[in-house]
Design an enzyme around this catalytic site. Structure first.
Site, PDB file in Angstrom:
ATOM      1  N   TYR A 154       1.090  -1.127  -0.039  1.00 43.55           N
ATOM      2  CA  TYR A 154      -0.401  -0.009   0.331  1.00 43.55           C
ATOM      3  C   TYR A 154       0.806   1.230   0.011  1.00 43.55           C
ATOM      4  O   TYR A 154       0.349   2.481  -0.989  1.00 43.55           O
ATOM      5  CB  TYR A 154      -0.999  -0.322   1.156  1.00 43.55           C
TER       6      TYR A 154
HETATM    7  N1  LIG Z   1      -9.657   4.866   5.257  1.00 37.60           N
HETATM    8  C1  LIG Z   1      -8.574   5.171   4.774  1.00 37.60           C
HETATM    9  O1  LIG Z   1      -8.058   5.514   5.979  1.00 37.60           O
HETATM   10  C2  LIG Z   1      -7.582   6.628   4.259  1.00 37.60           C
HETATM   11  C3  LIG Z   1      -6.407   7.020   4.157  1.00 37.60           C
HETATM   12  C4  LIG Z   1      -5.892   7.673   2.900  1.00 37.60           C
HETATM   13  C5  LIG Z   1      -6.233   7.209   1.561  1.00 37.60           C
HETATM   14  N2  LIG Z   1      -7.064   6.472   1.577  1.00 37.60           N
HETATM   15  C6  LIG Z   1      -7.524   6.330  -0.218  1.00 37.60           C
HETATM   16  O2  LIG Z   1      -8.748   6.719   0.070  1.00 37.60           O
HETATM   17  C7  LIG Z   1      -9.139   6.564  -1.034  1.00 37.60           C
HETATM   18  C8  LIG Z   1     -10.687   5.219  -0.645  1.00 37.60           C
HETATM   19  O3  LIG Z   1     -10.928   4.853   0.496  1.00 37.60           O
HETATM   20  P1  LIG Z   1     -11.903   4.904   1.009  1.00 37.60           P
HETATM   21  O4  LIG Z   1     -11.562   4.816   2.638  1.00 37.60           O
HETATM   22  O5  LIG Z   1     -13.088   5.194   0.617  1.00 37.60           O
HETATM   23  O6  LIG Z   1     -12.194   3.228   1.256  1.00 37.60           O
HETATM   24  P2  LIG Z   1     -13.547   1.929   0.901  1.00 37.60           P
HETATM   25  O7  LIG Z   1     -13.333   0.869   0.583  1.00 37.60           O
HETATM   26  O8  LIG Z   1     -14.527   2.585   1.453  1.00 37.60           O
HETATM   27  O9  LIG Z   1     -14.356   2.616  -0.911  1.00 37.60           O
HETATM   28  C9  LIG Z   1     -13.415   2.957  -1.441  1.00 37.60           C
HETATM   29  C10 LIG Z   1     -13.674   1.994  -3.207  1.00 37.60           C
HETATM   30  O10 LIG Z   1     -13.511   1.739  -3.831  1.00 37.60           O
HETATM   31  C11 LIG Z   1     -13.792   1.295  -5.005  1.00 37.60           C
HETATM   32  N3  LIG Z   1     -12.759  -0.036  -5.777  1.00 37.60           N
HETATM   33  C12 LIG Z   1     -11.610  -0.611  -5.514  1.00 37.60           C
HETATM   34  N4  LIG Z   1     -10.966  -2.048  -5.967  1.00 37.60           N
HETATM   35  C13 LIG Z   1     -11.909  -0.882  -7.360  1.00 37.60           C
HETATM   36  C14 LIG Z   1     -11.132  -0.821  -8.402  1.00 37.60           C
HETATM   37  N5  LIG Z   1      -9.901  -1.909  -8.802  1.00 37.60           N
HETATM   38  N6  LIG Z   1     -12.070  -0.400  -9.152  1.00 37.60           N
HETATM   39  C15 LIG Z   1     -13.061   0.345  -9.293  1.00 37.60           C
HETATM   40  N7  LIG Z   1     -12.978   0.259  -8.278  1.00 37.60           N
HETATM   41  C16 LIG Z   1     -12.543   0.310  -7.014  1.00 37.60           C
HETATM   42  C17 LIG Z   1     -14.895   0.400  -4.190  1.00 37.60           C
HETATM   43  O11 LIG Z   1     -16.007  -0.117  -5.169  1.00 37.60           O
HETATM   44  C18 LIG Z   1     -15.101   1.045  -2.833  1.00 37.60           C
HETATM   45  O12 LIG Z   1     -15.943   2.151  -3.539  1.00 37.60           O
HETATM   46  C19 LIG Z   1      -8.013   4.959  -1.427  1.00 37.60           C
HETATM   47  O13 LIG Z   1      -7.573   5.539  -2.427  1.00 37.60           O
HETATM   48  C20 LIG Z   1      -7.618   4.999  -0.226  1.00 37.60           C
HETATM   49  O14 LIG Z   1      -6.718   3.870  -0.498  1.00 37.60           O
HETATM   50  C21 LIG Z   1      -8.143   5.963   3.128  1.00 37.60           C
END
Ligand SMILES: NC(=O)c1ccc[n+]([C@@H]2O[C@H](COP(=O)([O-])OP(=O)(O)OC[C@H]3O[C@@H](n4cnc5c(N)ncnc54)[C@H](O)[C@@H]3O)[C@@H](O)[C@H]2O)c1
Length: 247
Positions: A154
């Site tokens: 990641y």
């Molecule tokens: N939640 C955290 O703590 C956090 C912190 C920093 C960064 N992020 C980043 O934020 C972004 C969103 O994460 P989140 O926390 O909302 O997670 P989440 O799992 O709630 O949402 C992720 C979304 O991406 C979609 N997805 C996953 N793989 C996919 C693919 N191959 N093609 C199309 N869609 C796909 C999923 O279906 C989901 O709707 C990510 O890039 C994550 O790395 C999250």
């Protein structure tokens, strides 16, 4: 009341069915933007819960360039134009030391988080270039700026997203297309389901404000970065770290 700063514009938000992506899409919609959602699982999208109706909602796997290209062709048929791309879709992968990390999972994390950003960006660039205007925001992570034990895949993917953002921003500096990324710390979403309790509490302990980041806080920052008001910043990583990032 939120100002309609994005009236007449269209944004693609990947992974916009839930979590951070949904929060960003909702905020942009509230500013008058038409929203296109690309997500691998669109079955759970609910217009009433979201509070807006996307102009286009498509099942797309961002790790597959063919799927992305087809989706963009279909999107353009409906929208004609595109001003904004938010590369948000991402996965965490398991929390495991590198020596135990399954190769297949490593490849999947890189394929979705890093290749996905490349695929979606490549698909939309010529349209933005022709218009001489565009705003691309890539959702990286605080883990894209520092090493985090247990999530090397990641962290590597998110370091890659930041490097990609810096490089592309320089390629496009004179085109009217600005490319930036954000580096949020932990936010309570479904992403945390892939993590261990120890990993979650260690991440929270690193945040000086002593709380998790909230989705509307991310959405507010993205809404500014994708707006015409952000006009002289490109290649930058905007932190949302509660004081953790001082570098
Ligand atoms: N939640 C955290 O703590 C956090 C912190 C920093 C960064 N992020 C980043 O934020 C972004 C969103 O994460 P989140 O926390 O909302 O997670 P989440 O799992 O709630 O949402 C992720 C979304 O991406 C979609 N997805 C996953 N793989 C996919 C693919 N191959 N093609 C199309 N869609 C796909 C999923 O279906 C989901 O709707 C990510 O890039 C994550 O790395 C999250």
């Amino acid at each position: 009341m939120v100002e309609k700063k994005l009236e007449g514009q269209t944004a693609i938000v990947t992974g916009g069915v839930r979590g951070i992506g949904l929060g960003i899409a909702r905020r942009l919609a509230s500013e008058g933007c038409k929203i296109v959602i690309w997500d691998q699982d669109i079955s759970v999208f609910d217009v009433d819960r979201a509070g807006f109706k996307p102009i286009d909602l498509q099942s797309v796997d961002v790790s597959n360039f063919h799927s992305v290209n087809e989706a963009f062709a279909a999107t353009l048929q409906k929208t004609q134009t595109l001003q904004i791309l938010v590369n948000n879709a991402g996965i965490n992968g398991p929390v495991l030391p590198v020596m135990d990390y399954p190769e297949e999972q490593w490849n999947r994390v890189l394929a979705v988080n890093l290749n996905g950003v490349f695929h979606c960006t490549k698909a939309v660039l010529s349209t933005m270039k022709k218009a001489g205007y565009g705003r691309i925001v890539n959702v990286a992570s605080a883990a894209g700026k520092e090493g985090v034990p247990g999530i090397a895949a990641y962290a590597a993917s998110k370091h890659g997203v930041i490097g990609f953002t810096k490089s592309l921003s320089r390629e496009l500096a004179e085109t009217g297309i600005l490319v930036n990324c954000i580096a949020p710390v932990m936010t309570e979403t479904d992403l945390l389901k892939e993590m261990t309790a120890e990993h979650i509490s260690a991440s929270k302990a690193k945040i000086p404000m002593g709380r998790f980041l909230q989705i509307p806080e991310i959405a507010a920052m993205v809404a500014w970065i994708v707006s015409p008001e952000c006009s002289f910043t490109t290649g930058f990583t905007f932190d949302l770290s509660g004081g953790r990032a001082n570098y």
